[in-house]
Write a protein that holds these residues in place. Structure first.
Motif, PDB file in Angstrom:
ATOM      1  N   LYS A 102       0.841  -1.191   0.000  1.00  0.00           N
ATOM      2  CA  LYS A 102       0.000   0.000   0.000  1.00  0.00           C
ATOM      3  C   LYS A 102       0.877   1.242   0.000  1.00  0.00           C
ATOM      4  CE  LYS A 102      -3.727  -2.463   0.536  1.00  0.00           C
ATOM      5  NZ  LYS A 102      -4.490  -2.852  -0.579  1.00  0.00           N
ATOM      6  N   ILE A 103       0.553   2.134  -0.915  1.00  0.00           N
ATOM      7  CA  ILE A 103       1.306   3.383  -1.000  1.00  0.00           C
ATOM      8  C   ILE A 103       0.733   4.412  -0.025  1.00  0.00           C
ATOM      9  CG2 ILE A 103       1.956   5.289  -2.512  1.00  0.00           C
ATOM     10  CD1 ILE A 103       1.861   3.256  -4.812  1.00  0.00           C
ATOM     11  N   PHE A 104      -0.571   4.475   0.037  1.00  0.00           N
ATOM     12  CA  PHE A 104      -1.236   5.430   0.914  1.00  0.00           C
ATOM     13  C   PHE A 104      -1.980   4.679   2.013  1.00  0.00           C
ATOM     14  CE2 PHE A 104      -1.081   7.495  -3.234  1.00  0.00           C
ATOM     15  CZ  PHE A 104      -0.419   8.655  -2.905  1.00  0.00           C
ATOM     16  N   LEU A 105      -1.832   5.154   3.212  1.00  0.00           N
ATOM     17  CA  LEU A 105      -2.554   4.571   4.330  1.00  0.00           C
ATOM     18  C   LEU A 105      -3.770   5.442   4.629  1.00  0.00           C
ATOM     19  CD1 LEU A 105       0.428   3.721   6.690  1.00  0.00           C
ATOM     20  CD2 LEU A 105      -0.801   2.189   5.149  1.00  0.00           C
ATOM     21  N   ARG A 106      -4.858   4.800   4.913  1.00  0.00           N
ATOM     22  CA  ARG A 106      -6.081   5.524   5.242  1.00  0.00           C
ATOM     23  C   ARG A 106      -6.010   5.971   6.688  1.00  0.00           C
ATOM     24  NH1 ARG A 106     -11.422   3.548   7.104  1.00  0.00           N
ATOM     25  NH2 ARG A 106     -12.808   5.285   6.773  1.00  0.00           N
ATOM     26  N   ASN A 107      -6.089   7.270   6.905  1.00  0.00           N
ATOM     27  CA  ASN A 107      -6.105   7.811   8.265  1.00  0.00           C
ATOM     28  C   ASN A 107      -7.542   7.942   8.724  1.00  0.00           C
ATOM     29  OD1 ASN A 107      -3.347   8.106   8.491  1.00  0.00           O
ATOM     30  ND2 ASN A 107      -3.355  10.118   7.535  1.00  0.00           N
ATOM     31  N   SER A 108      -7.835   7.434   9.889  1.00  0.00           N
ATOM     32  CA  SER A 108      -9.181   7.570  10.421  1.00  0.00           C
ATOM     33  C   SER A 108      -9.253   8.832  11.279  1.00  0.00           C
ATOM     34  CB  SER A 108      -9.565   6.347  11.236  1.00  0.00           C
ATOM     35  OG  SER A 108      -8.701   6.223  12.334  1.00  0.00           O
ATOM     36  N   ALA A 109     -10.448   9.333  11.433  1.00  0.00           N
ATOM     37  CA  ALA A 109     -10.650  10.517  12.267  1.00  0.00           C
ATOM     38  C   ALA A 109     -10.326  10.173  13.712  1.00  0.00           C
ATOM     39  CB  ALA A 109     -12.092  10.978  12.153  1.00  0.00           C
ATOM     40  N   PRO A 110      -9.865  11.141  14.464  1.00  0.00           N
ATOM     41  CA  PRO A 110      -9.623  10.872  15.887  1.00  0.00           C
ATOM     42  C   PRO A 110     -10.915  10.391  16.541  1.00  0.00           C
ATOM     43  CG  PRO A 110      -8.773  13.020  15.251  1.00  0.00           C
ATOM     44  CD  PRO A 110      -9.540  12.490  14.086  1.00  0.00           C
ATOM     45  N   GLU A 111     -10.902   9.194  17.027  1.00  0.00           N
ATOM     46  CA  GLU A 111     -12.117   8.523  17.492  1.00  0.00           C
ATOM     47  C   GLU A 111     -12.862   9.303  18.571  1.00  0.00           C
ATOM     48  OE1 GLU A 111     -14.968   5.553  17.526  1.00  0.00           O
ATOM     49  OE2 GLU A 111     -13.304   5.724  16.138  1.00  0.00           O
ATOM     50  N   ARG A 112     -12.192   9.666  19.631  1.00  0.00           N
ATOM     51  CA  ARG A 112     -12.888  10.287  20.757  1.00  0.00           C
ATOM     52  C   ARG A 112     -13.420  11.671  20.405  1.00  0.00           C
ATOM     53  NH1 ARG A 112     -11.119  11.980  26.635  1.00  0.00           N
ATOM     54  NH2 ARG A 112     -13.190  12.020  27.513  1.00  0.00           N
ATOM     55  N   SER A 113     -12.611  12.499  19.766  1.00  0.00           N
ATOM     56  CA  SER A 113     -13.076  13.849  19.449  1.00  0.00           C
ATOM     57  C   SER A 113     -14.186  13.828  18.405  1.00  0.00           C
ATOM     58  CB  SER A 113     -11.920  14.737  18.986  1.00  0.00           C
ATOM     59  OG  SER A 113     -11.317  14.190  17.835  1.00  0.00           O
ATOM     60  N   ALA A 114     -14.125  12.899  17.469  1.00  0.00           N
ATOM     61  CA  ALA A 114     -15.185  12.788  16.470  1.00  0.00           C
ATOM     62  C   ALA A 114     -16.498  12.384  17.136  1.00  0.00           C
ATOM     63  CB  ALA A 114     -14.796  11.777  15.390  1.00  0.00           C
ATOM     64  N   ARG A 115     -16.449  11.467  18.060  1.00  0.00           N
ATOM     65  CA  ARG A 115     -17.658  11.041  18.783  1.00  0.00           C
ATOM     66  C   ARG A 115     -18.213  12.182  19.633  1.00  0.00           C
ATOM     67  NH1 ARG A 115     -18.597   7.903  15.466  1.00  0.00           N
ATOM     68  NH2 ARG A 115     -17.585   5.913  15.357  1.00  0.00           N
ATOM     69  N   MET A 116     -17.315  12.960  20.204  1.00  0.00           N
ATOM     70  CA  MET A 116     -17.742  14.074  21.030  1.00  0.00           C
ATOM     71  C   MET A 116     -18.510  15.095  20.183  1.00  0.00           C
ATOM     72  SD  MET A 116     -15.524  16.582  23.531  1.00  0.00           S
ATOM     73  CE  MET A 116     -14.114  16.292  22.533  1.00  0.00           C
ATOM     74  N   VAL A 117     -17.976  15.471  19.045  1.00  0.00           N
ATOM     75  CA  VAL A 117     -18.659  16.416  18.161  1.00  0.00           C
ATOM     76  C   VAL A 117     -19.996  15.848  17.712  1.00  0.00           C
ATOM     77  CG1 VAL A 117     -18.548  17.570  15.917  1.00  0.00           C
ATOM     78  CG2 VAL A 117     -16.531  17.524  17.385  1.00  0.00           C
ATOM     79  N   GLU A 118     -20.005  14.591  17.368  1.00  0.00           N
ATOM     80  CA  GLU A 118     -21.243  13.934  16.938  1.00  0.00           C
ATOM     81  C   GLU A 118     -22.296  13.977  18.042  1.00  0.00           C
ATOM     82  OE1 GLU A 118     -21.465   9.469  16.535  1.00  0.00           O
ATOM     83  OE2 GLU A 118     -21.380  10.067  14.430  1.00  0.00           O
ATOM     84  N   ASN A 119     -21.926  13.672  19.262  1.00  0.00           N
ATOM     85  CA  ASN A 119     -22.879  13.680  20.372  1.00  0.00           C
ATOM     86  C   ASN A 119     -23.350  15.083  20.727  1.00  0.00           C
ATOM     87  OD1 ASN A 119     -23.196  10.934  20.862  1.00  0.00           O
ATOM     88  ND2 ASN A 119     -21.309  10.854  22.041  1.00  0.00           N
ATOM     89  N   VAL A 120     -22.465  16.052  20.637  1.00  0.00           N
ATOM     90  CA  VAL A 120     -22.851  17.427  20.934  1.00  0.00           C
ATOM     91  C   VAL A 120     -23.874  17.903  19.913  1.00  0.00           C
ATOM     92  CG1 VAL A 120     -22.025  19.813  20.907  1.00  0.00           C
ATOM     93  CG2 VAL A 120     -20.812  18.086  22.231  1.00  0.00           C
ATOM     94  N   PHE A 121     -23.658  17.611  18.644  1.00  0.00           N
ATOM     95  CA  PHE A 121     -24.605  18.048  17.623  1.00  0.00           C
ATOM     96  C   PHE A 121     -25.884  17.221  17.648  1.00  0.00           C
ATOM     97  CE2 PHE A 121     -20.991  20.247  15.594  1.00  0.00           C
ATOM     98  CZ  PHE A 121     -21.578  21.503  15.522  1.00  0.00           C
ATOM     99  N   ARG A 122     -25.834  16.032  18.172  1.00  0.00           N
ATOM    100  CA  ARG A 122     -27.039  15.218  18.297  1.00  0.00           C
ATOM    101  C   ARG A 122     -27.979  15.822  19.342  1.00  0.00           C
ATOM    102  NH1 ARG A 122     -25.396   9.580  19.478  1.00  0.00           N
ATOM    103  NH2 ARG A 122     -24.535   9.713  17.401  1.00  0.00           N
ATOM    104  N   CYS A 123     -27.431  16.442  20.354  1.00  0.00           N
ATOM    105  CA  CYS A 123     -28.231  17.115  21.386  1.00  0.00           C
ATOM    106  C   CYS A 123     -28.472  18.546  20.923  1.00  0.00           C
ATOM    107  CB  CYS A 123     -27.489  17.119  22.722  1.00  0.00           C
ATOM    108  SG  CYS A 123     -28.310  18.113  23.983  1.00  0.00           S
ATOM    109  N   LYS A 124     -29.709  18.834  20.559  1.00  0.00           N
ATOM    110  CA  LYS A 124     -29.997  20.150  19.979  1.00  0.00           C
ATOM    111  C   LYS A 124     -29.849  21.284  20.988  1.00  0.00           C
ATOM    112  CE  LYS A 124     -35.008  20.478  20.499  1.00  0.00           C
ATOM    113  NZ  LYS A 124     -36.242  20.655  19.771  1.00  0.00           N
ATOM    114  N   TRP A 125     -29.742  20.975  22.270  1.00  0.00           N
ATOM    115  CA  TRP A 125     -29.658  22.011  23.279  1.00  0.00           C
ATOM    116  C   TRP A 125     -28.229  22.374  23.670  1.00  0.00           C
ATOM    117  CZ3 TRP A 125     -33.879  24.616  23.592  1.00  0.00           C
ATOM    118  CH2 TRP A 125     -35.089  24.011  23.375  1.00  0.00           C
TER     119      TRP A 125
END
Length: 111
Positions: A6-29
């Motif tokens: 493989k020439i290019f490695l797939r980088n995944s999003a930082p797991e914890r911070s991505a989940r945090m943003v997702e959960n914050v936006f899931r809560c409309k308040w």
């Protein structure tokens, strides 16, 4: 000859911070709570009275979730009747700045 290397490695999003943003936006308040805190409204009862449609139960869930992520912190005063306030942590200030940047990006995309 085909190489399996493989020439290019797939980088995944930082797991914890991505989940945090997702959960914050899931809560409309959450964003409303950040706005209230920035305006100096930091007591739960005052928050509920300040926002139409916000209930104590939903606010408590939102505050708890944000405390778990370290975005806000609860301050309890040893008084009768009990007094509780919420403040944004230093980490929370950084996190909210990132959310502000996302808002600016959205505005640029909409223009």
């Amino acid at each position: 000859m085909i190489s399996n290397r493989k020439i290019f490695l797939r980088n995944s999003a930082p797991e914890r911070s991505a989940r945090m943003v997702e959960n914050v936006f899931r809560c409309k308040w959450s964003l409303t709570v950040y706005q209230l805190l920035s305006e100096g409204i930091n007591r739960p009862g005052e928050m509920v009275r300040s926002v139409e449609g916000l209930t104590t139960k939903v606010l408590n869930e939102c505050l708890r979730k944000n405390m778990e992520y370290g975005i806000i912190k609860r301050i309890e005063y040893n008084e009768v009747p009990p007094k509780v306030e919420y403040v944004v942590t230093p980490f929370g200030k950084k996190f909210i700045r990132i959310l502000d940047e996302l808002k600016e990006l959205q505005n640029e995309m909409s223009a």
